[in-house]
Write a protein that holds these residues in place. Structure first.
Motif, short mmCIF file in Angstrom:
data_model
loop_
_atom_site.label_atom_id
_atom_site.label_comp_id
_atom_site.label_asym_id
_atom_site.label_seq_id
_atom_site.Cartn_x
_atom_site.Cartn_y
_atom_site.Cartn_z
N GLU A 1 0.86 -1.26 -0.10
CA GLU A 1 -0.14 0.00 0.15
C GLU A 1 0.88 1.13 0.03
OE1 GLU A 1 -4.03 1.84 0.32
OE2 GLU A 1 -2.88 0.43 -0.70
N ILE A 2 2.06 1.40 0.66
CA ILE A 2 2.80 2.34 0.66
C ILE A 2 3.52 2.66 -0.89
CG2 ILE A 2 5.32 3.17 1.29
CD1 ILE A 2 4.63 1.86 4.37
N TYR A 3 3.81 1.44 -1.37
CA TYR A 3 4.11 1.51 -2.81
C TYR A 3 3.14 2.09 -3.82
CZ TYR A 3 8.33 -1.44 -1.45
OH TYR A 3 9.46 -1.81 -0.85
N ARG A 4 1.94 1.74 -3.29
CA ARG A 4 0.84 2.19 -4.25
C ARG A 4 0.64 3.88 -3.94
NH1 ARG A 4 -4.77 3.28 -4.28
NH2 ARG A 4 -4.74 3.13 -2.03
N ILE A 5 0.65 4.09 -2.73
CA ILE A 5 0.25 5.54 -2.56
C ILE A 5 1.69 6.39 -3.10
CG2 ILE A 5 0.37 7.17 -0.74
CD1 ILE A 5 -2.07 5.65 -0.76
N THR A 6 2.84 5.86 -2.93
CA THR A 6 3.89 6.76 -3.56
C THR A 6 3.62 6.98 -5.06
OG1 THR A 6 5.41 5.76 -1.93
CG2 THR A 6 6.26 6.65 -3.84
N ASN A 7 3.20 5.84 -5.81
CA ASN A 7 3.04 6.30 -7.20
C ASN A 7 1.76 7.21 -7.60
OD1 ASN A 7 4.97 4.40 -8.43
ND2 ASN A 7 3.79 2.54 -7.69
N LEU A 8 0.73 6.99 -6.47
CA LEU A 8 -0.32 7.97 -6.63
C LEU A 8 0.36 9.67 -6.47
CD1 LEU A 8 -3.25 6.47 -4.44
CD2 LEU A 8 -2.88 6.56 -7.03
N PHE A 9 1.25 9.81 -5.56
CA PHE A 9 1.83 10.99 -5.40
C PHE A 9 2.71 11.46 -6.73
CE2 PHE A 9 1.16 10.97 -0.84
CZ PHE A 9 1.14 12.49 -0.65
N ALA A 10 3.15 10.42 -7.40
CA ALA A 10 3.98 10.77 -8.70
C ALA A 10 2.76 11.19 -9.54
CB ALA A 10 4.88 9.74 -9.16
N ASP A 11 1.90 10.35 -9.73
CA ASP A 11 0.75 10.54 -10.74
C ASP A 11 0.21 11.85 -10.93
OD1 ASP A 11 1.16 7.81 -11.70
OD2 ASP A 11 -0.63 7.21 -10.57
N ALA A 12 -0.27 12.23 -9.42
CA ALA A 12 -0.95 13.55 -9.05
C ALA A 12 0.11 14.73 -9.57
CB ALA A 12 -1.18 13.50 -7.53
N ALA A 13 1.49 14.58 -9.20
CA ALA A 13 2.45 15.63 -9.62
C ALA A 13 2.50 15.57 -11.15
CB ALA A 13 3.72 15.44 -9.09
N GLU A 14 2.32 14.76 -11.74
CA GLU A 14 2.57 14.73 -13.31
C GLU A 14 0.94 15.57 -13.74
OE1 GLU A 14 4.52 11.92 -16.12
OE2 GLU A 14 3.04 10.66 -14.69
N ARG A 15 -0.10 15.28 -13.22
CA ARG A 15 -1.14 16.01 -13.61
C ARG A 15 -1.03 17.34 -13.27
NH1 ARG A 15 -3.57 11.26 -10.83
NH2 ARG A 15 -4.05 9.85 -12.45
N CYS A 16 -0.38 17.74 -11.82
CA CYS A 16 -0.23 19.13 -11.63
C CYS A 16 0.50 19.89 -12.74
CB CYS A 16 0.44 19.19 -10.26
SG CYS A 16 -0.77 18.88 -8.90
N LYS A 17 1.87 19.18 -13.04
CA LYS A 17 2.46 19.86 -14.18
C LYS A 17 1.63 20.05 -15.46
CE LYS A 17 7.02 19.32 -16.07
NZ LYS A 17 8.30 18.43 -16.30
N LYS A 18 0.94 19.23 -15.77
CA LYS A 18 0.06 19.31 -17.09
C LYS A 18 -0.82 20.32 -16.89
CE LYS A 18 0.36 14.36 -18.61
NZ LYS A 18 -0.34 13.20 -18.74
N ALA A 19 -1.34 20.66 -15.57
CA ALA A 19 -2.24 21.71 -15.32
C ALA A 19 -1.66 23.06 -15.49
CB ALA A 19 -3.00 21.37 -14.18
N GLY A 20 -0.21 22.87 -15.44
CA GLY A 20 0.43 24.34 -15.33
C GLY A 20 0.92 24.69 -13.96
N PHE A 21 0.61 23.98 -12.88
CA PHE A 21 1.31 24.40 -11.72
C PHE A 21 2.71 24.54 -11.53
CE2 PHE A 21 -2.96 22.78 -10.02
CZ PHE A 21 -3.23 23.74 -9.25
N ASP A 22 3.39 25.65 -10.94
CA ASP A 22 4.76 25.89 -10.87
C ASP A 22 5.47 24.95 -10.20
OD1 ASP A 22 5.06 28.59 -12.51
OD2 ASP A 22 3.44 28.84 -11.03
#
Length: 236
Positions: free
Chosen positions: A123-144
């Motif tokens: 579950e820790i590994y899964r959550i770690t990947n969720l953070f990376a996925d979210a960061a990618e989405r934030c970058k695509k949305a234009g967040f600095d």
């Protein structure tokens, strides 16, 4: 409101309201607005008008960089905060980011999750990947950039604190182990988002409890975060 303090260099004294730059992020000044919870911001899987207006108004003030309220990397049915867990939400956040950028301010997305600390390694590994996925989405949305919330009473805070973390595996038992979850998240985001993307972390310096995080534990967590690739640390 938090800010980068005045500094003196070989070029002379820098004013709080001078323009500056960090990596690819230009700052119209050194003033940062810290994150607060965005109440009345998420309804029926959509950002509300109040949410959009709040950030557009903030961007017109003398604030160089705004840090958003928590955005969840995984949906929590009982916590009505904005989610960034699926690609379909990216256009909503891009609308907000664009409104901030047009007024010359930067916007950092604070990302977090809410879950019991007693979870499996898988579950820790899964959550770690969720953070990376979210960061990618934030970058695509234009967040600095993104700020990892490891402060107050979110789950990562409990991992860092011996008051809550009684694990006997590699994620507990020592200051280094208690910081492992957070550093692995930073490493995963850095690998996914690239070297130029801003990664921040917000962390408690103490728990105001003798059984909680100590100054040594706090310093260890910050040093390991720096080694993992974090750019800025916000202390609370």
């Amino acid at each position: 409101m938090t800010c980068l303090s005045q500094v003196t260099s070989l070029e002379g004294k820098k004013d709080l309201f001078d323009e500056t730059q960090y990596k690819n992020m230009k700052l119209k000044n050194r003033v940062f607005k810290g994150a607060i919870a965005d109440l009345e911001s998420w309804e029926n899987e959509k950002l509300t008008d109040k949410y959009y207006k709040r950030y557009e108004e903030l961007s017109t003030k003398e604030i160089g960089t705004i840090i958003s309220g928590i955005m969840l990397v995984e949906e929590h049915k009982d916590i009505p905060l904005p989610n960034i867990n699926i690609d379909e939400y990216i256009p909503q956040f891009k609308k907000m980011v664009d409104s901030v950028h047009k007024n010359g301010a930067n916007i950092i997305a604070q990302i977090s999750f809410m879950k019991d600390i007693d979870m499996s390694i898988e579950e820790i590994y899964r959550i770690t990947n969720l953070f990376a996925d979210a960061a990618e989405r934030c970058k695509k949305a234009g967040f600095d950039g993104v700020e990892i919330a490891a402060n107050h009473h979110v789950t990562l805070t409990h991992f860092l604190s011996p008051m809550f973390n009684h694990r006997t595996d590699e994620y507990g038992g020592s200051d280094e182990n208690r910081a492992r979850f957070t550093t692995e998240i930073i490493q995963k985001i850095r690998a996914r988002a690239g070297n130029d993307y801003i990664i921040m972390m917000k962390i408690n310096s103490e728990d105001d409890d003798p059984n909680g995080i100590t100054p040594d534990g706090f310093i260890t967590a910050c040093k390991l975060a720096e080694q993992a690739g974090v750019d800025m640390i916000e202390v609370t």
